[in-house]
Design a protein around this motif. Structure first.
Motif, PDB file in Angstrom:
ATOM      1  N   GLY A  23      -0.416  12.670  -1.473  1.00 54.23           N
ATOM      2  CA  GLY A  23      -1.821  13.057  -1.373  1.00 54.23           C
ATOM      3  C   GLY A  23      -2.779  11.935  -1.704  1.00 54.23           C
ATOM      4  O   GLY A  23      -4.005  12.109  -1.668  1.00 54.23           O
ATOM      5  N   THR A  24      -2.249  10.751  -2.028  1.00 49.73           N
ATOM      6  CA  THR A  24      -3.088   9.599  -2.357  1.00 49.73           C
ATOM      7  C   THR A  24      -3.864   9.143  -1.125  1.00 49.73           C
ATOM      8  O   THR A  24      -3.313   9.038  -0.031  1.00 49.73           O
ATOM      9  CB  THR A  24      -2.222   8.432  -2.872  1.00 49.73           C
ATOM     10  N   THR A  25      -5.141   8.865  -1.318  1.00 43.05           N
ATOM     11  CA  THR A  25      -5.968   8.344  -0.233  1.00 43.05           C
ATOM     12  C   THR A  25      -6.236   6.866  -0.462  1.00 43.05           C
ATOM     13  O   THR A  25      -6.619   6.454  -1.568  1.00 43.05           O
ATOM     14  CB  THR A  25      -7.309   9.112  -0.154  1.00 43.05           C
ATOM     15  N   PHE A  26      -6.025   6.063   0.576  1.00 41.87           N
ATOM     16  CA  PHE A  26      -6.250   4.627   0.514  1.00 41.87           C
ATOM     17  C   PHE A  26      -7.507   4.293   1.312  1.00 41.87           C
ATOM     18  O   PHE A  26      -7.623   4.667   2.483  1.00 41.87           O
ATOM     19  CB  PHE A  26      -5.061   3.866   1.093  1.00 41.87           C
ATOM     20  N   ARG A  59       0.831  -1.205   0.000  1.00 41.23           N
ATOM     21  CA  ARG A  59       0.000   0.000   0.000  1.00 41.23           C
ATOM     22  C   ARG A  59       0.864   1.252   0.000  1.00 41.23           C
ATOM     23  O   ARG A  59       0.897   2.021   0.957  1.00 41.23           O
ATOM     24  CB  ARG A  59      -0.957  -0.025   1.181  1.00 41.23           C
ATOM     25  N   ARG A  60       1.604   1.376  -1.084  1.00 40.08           N
ATOM     26  CA  ARG A  60       2.479   2.524  -1.301  1.00 40.08           C
ATOM     27  C   ARG A  60       3.328   2.790  -0.055  1.00 40.08           C
ATOM     28  O   ARG A  60       3.799   1.864   0.577  1.00 40.08           O
ATOM     29  CB  ARG A  60       1.662   3.758  -1.689  1.00 40.08           C
ATOM     30  N   ARG A  91      -4.114   4.413  14.093  1.00 45.18           N
ATOM     31  CA  ARG A  91      -5.502   4.479  14.587  1.00 45.18           C
ATOM     32  C   ARG A  91      -6.484   4.367  13.421  1.00 45.18           C
ATOM     33  O   ARG A  91      -7.511   3.684  13.513  1.00 45.18           O
ATOM     34  CB  ARG A  91      -5.736   5.792  15.345  1.00 45.18           C
ATOM     35  N   ASN A  92      -6.177   5.044  12.332  1.00 48.57           N
ATOM     36  CA  ASN A  92      -7.057   4.967  11.165  1.00 48.57           C
ATOM     37  C   ASN A  92      -7.153   3.538  10.633  1.00 48.57           C
ATOM     38  O   ASN A  92      -8.234   3.080  10.237  1.00 48.57           O
ATOM     39  CB  ASN A  92      -6.555   5.896  10.059  1.00 48.57           C
ATOM     40  N   ILE A  93      -6.029   2.848  10.626  1.00 43.30           N
ATOM     41  CA  ILE A  93      -6.032   1.473  10.122  1.00 43.30           C
ATOM     42  C   ILE A  93      -6.926   0.583  10.977  1.00 43.30           C
ATOM     43  O   ILE A  93      -7.775  -0.161  10.469  1.00 43.30           O
ATOM     44  CB  ILE A  93      -4.594   0.914  10.075  1.00 43.30           C
TER      45      ILE A  93
END
Length: 476
Positions: A83-86, A49-50, A69-71
Motif C-alpha cells: 500500500g506504499t505510495t511512491f 524503490r521497494r 505509464r505512471n512512471i
C-alpha cells in the motif's frame, strides 16, 4: 536479478531502481536484495524503490503497463503488496531490464517509450542453450504454416516445440545432438505458454537493445564468445553478470522448516560424517515425468545407507505415495520437505552431492558451494548443462536411464540408447554412487574446486562479472 539490482546501486550510488514483481514473491525478493548488503550498507536500500506488486499473476503484465505509464507520465506509484505510495521521481527511466519471458512487457516499453528507453533482455539460463531455442525468429514461419494448413498459430507453435523426430541439431556451443536429446523427460510446456510466449522470444532477441545474463562468462567460454559474436553482428552487446549469489550467507532462521533441516543436517554430520548427505531437488518448476524412477533412487540410497533430503517445492512436484513416505520414515536418515534454504543446505559440511535437474541457477550455486552434481536433466538448458558438467568440465555425473518417451532415443554423442526401466535406473544409480563415493568422485571434486575458484573471482575488484556490469552501466 535481486542480487544484480543490489550491485547496480552499490556500483552507481546515484542510480534509482524500480523493481516490479508479483506479490507472491514480494517478501522473498525484498529479503534476497537485502542479503547482498553488508552491515553499514543498508542505506543503499533507499536507492531501490521497494517492489511494485500485483496480486494475480494472470494480470501481471496489465499491472506492469499501468505502473510503467505512471512512471513515464510522472505520476505516483502504489505498491499493491504494502500500500506504499511512491512520489514521481524527477528522472524518467533510462533503461528497462526485462525477463525474456515477459514478451508483452517488452512490447509495452518499446511502444510507450520508443527509442528513449533502452530495453535489455534478462536471460536467466545457461547461454549454451541460446542458439537452439532463441537464435531464430520462428513467428513468421509459424504464421505462414498456420495459414497454409488451416491451423491455429498456437497449434503450429506447439508442434515446433513438442514434436521430436530425431532431427540432428548443430549449434555453435553444444555437441551435435538429436532433437529429442533436448527433451529427455518428454516434458511438454502448456500450449498457451508456447504460442503466446516461448515462440516469440527469438523475435524479441532480434529487437532487444542488449542482453544481460546471470550466467558466468568463464563457465563456458565457447558459449560466451559465440553469443558475443551473435549480438555483435548487429552492433549490440551482451553482458555476463554472473554468478550472482548474495554476499551474506543464508541462515536457517524464521521458518520452522529451516530449523528442522538444520537439525537433520547436524545429526547426519554427527552420524555419517562430512559430505555424506545427498540433496535432491528439481528446482522451482520441473519434476521427473515418471516419478516412480525417483522412488527407485530412494530404494538405492536407503539400501546403501546414504542419507538424503528431497525438496518437493517445484510447481509440478509429486508427493511420494504413502507407501514410499512410510518406507522413508522407517529408514530415518532421510527428509522430505516442501521448502529448503538451498544456499544454507549446500554450504553445510554434511552435504556431499546434489542430485539435480541441472538448472543453471542451482548449477552456479552448487559450483560456488563446492558441491558436485548428479544430473537428471528434464528440459530447457538442463540437457546441455548436464553434458558440460559431466563431460567438458568433468565435475558431475549425468543419469541416462531416467529418460522416458522420445527421450529414450539414441544419444548421438555416445551411441547409447537407454532402456528407461526402473531396474535400469537402479543399476545406473548404483554404478554412479560407486564412483561418486570413490576415487573418481574425489577427482571430480578436485576439478570442481578449479571451476569454483574461477567463478569466485568474477566479482573480485577486477573480476570479469564486475567489469561487465560496470561496462553495462557506463553504456547507459
Amino acid at each position: 536479478m535481486c542480487t544484480l539490482v543490489a550491485r547496480i546501486v552499490r556500483l552507481r550510488p546515484t542510480f534509482i531502481v524500480t523493481f516490479f514483481v508479483v506479490s507472491g514473491f514480494y517478501d522473498r525478493v525484498k529479503g534476497e536484495i537485502a542479503r547482498d548488503f553488508l552491515r553499514g550498507e543498508e542505506h543503499m536500500l533507499s536507492r531501490i524503490r521497494r517492489v511494485e506488486g500485483v496480486h494475480d499473476t494472470s494480470s501481471a503484465e496489465d499491472a506492469f503497463e499501468t505502473a510503467y505509464r505512471n512512471i513515464i507520465d510522472d505520476k505516483s506509484l502504489t505498491c499493491a503488496n504494502t500500500g506504499t505510495t511512491f512520489d514521481p521521481h524527477p528522472v524518467r527511466p533510462t533503461v528497462a531490464i526485462l525477463d525474456m519471458f515477459v514478451v508483452r512487457a517488452f512490447e509495452i516499453v518499446k511502444t510507450l517509450s520508443s527509442n528513449t528507453v533502452k530495453v535489455y533482455t534478462w536471460y536467466p539460463a545457461a547461454t549454451k542453450s541460446f542458439h537452439y531455442y532463441f537464435a531464430e525468429d520462428l513467428v513468421p514461419a509459424c504464421e505462414a504454416e498456420a495459414a497454409s494448413r488451416g491451423m491455429s498459430f498456437n497449434d503450429v507453435a506447439y508442434e515446433r516445440f513438442s514434436n521430436f523426430t530425431g532431427r540432428v541439431v548443430r549449434t555453435p556451443c553444444a555437441p551435435t545432438m538429436h532433437d529429442w536429446e533436448y527433451n529427455p523427460q518428454a516434458t511438454r510446456s502448456p500450449r498457451e505458454f508456447i504460442g503466446n510466449i516461448l515462440i516469440k522470444v527469438g523475435g524479441q532477441m532480434k529487437r532487444t537493445d542488449g542482453f544481460i545474463t546471470f550466467d558466468a562468462a568463464e563457465y563456458c567460454p565457447t558459449a560466451t564468445e559465440s553469443l558475443r559474436s551473435w549480438f555483435a553482428e548487429t552492433g549490440r552487446k551482451c553482458y555476463y553478470a554472473g554468478p550472482l549469489v548474495p554476499q551474506q550467507k543464508e541462515e536457517p532462521l524464521g521458518d520452522p522448516r529451516s530449523y528442522q533441516i538444520k537439525t537433520f543436517l547436524d545429526q547426519e554430520l554427527a552420524s555419517h560424517g562430512e559430505k555424506s548427505v545427498i540433496y535432491i531437488s528439481f528446482g522451482s518448476m520441473f519434476w521427473p515425468t515418471e516419478p516412480e524412477k525417483l522412488w527407485a533412487v530412494f530404494d538405492v540410497l536407503m539400501e546403501r545407507h546414504i542419507p538424503f533430503i528431497l525438496s518437493t517445492s517445484a510447481v509440478f512436484a509429486k508427493t511420494p505415495p504413502p507407501e514410499v513416505q512410510e518406507k522413508v520414515a522407517q529408514y530415518g536418515d532421510a527428509m522430505i520437505t516442501d521448502w529448503v534454504p538451498q544456499q544454507y543446505l549446500l554450504d553445510h559440511p554434511a552435504t556431499g552431492w546434489y542430485l539435480s535437474h541441472g538448472g543453471h541457477n542451482s548449477t552456479l550455486e552448487t559450483i560456488l558451494a563446492g558441491v558436485p552434481n548428479i544430473v537428471w536433466p528434464v528440459y530447457a538448458d538442463q540437457p546441455v548443462n548436464a553434458i558440460h558438467l559431466s563431460e567438458d568440465l568433468d565435475v558431475a555425473y549425468e543419469l541416462f536411464e531416467v529418460r522416458c518417451g522420445t527421450g529414450l532415443g539414441q544419444i548421438l554423442r555416445n551411441g547409447k540408447t537407454p532402456t528407461g526401466t526402473v531396474e535400469a535406473v537402479k543399476a545406473e544409480m548404483h554404478n554412479v554412487l560407486d564412483h561418486a563415493f570413490g576415487d573418481d568422485g574425489a577427482r571430480k571434486r578436485v576439478n570442481l574446486q578449479a571451476v569454483r575458484k574461477k567463478l569466485q573471482a568474477a566479482w573480485a575488484e577486477d573480476g570479469i562479472a564486475r567489469r561487465e556490469v560496470e561496462a553495462f552501466l557506463d553504456d547507459l
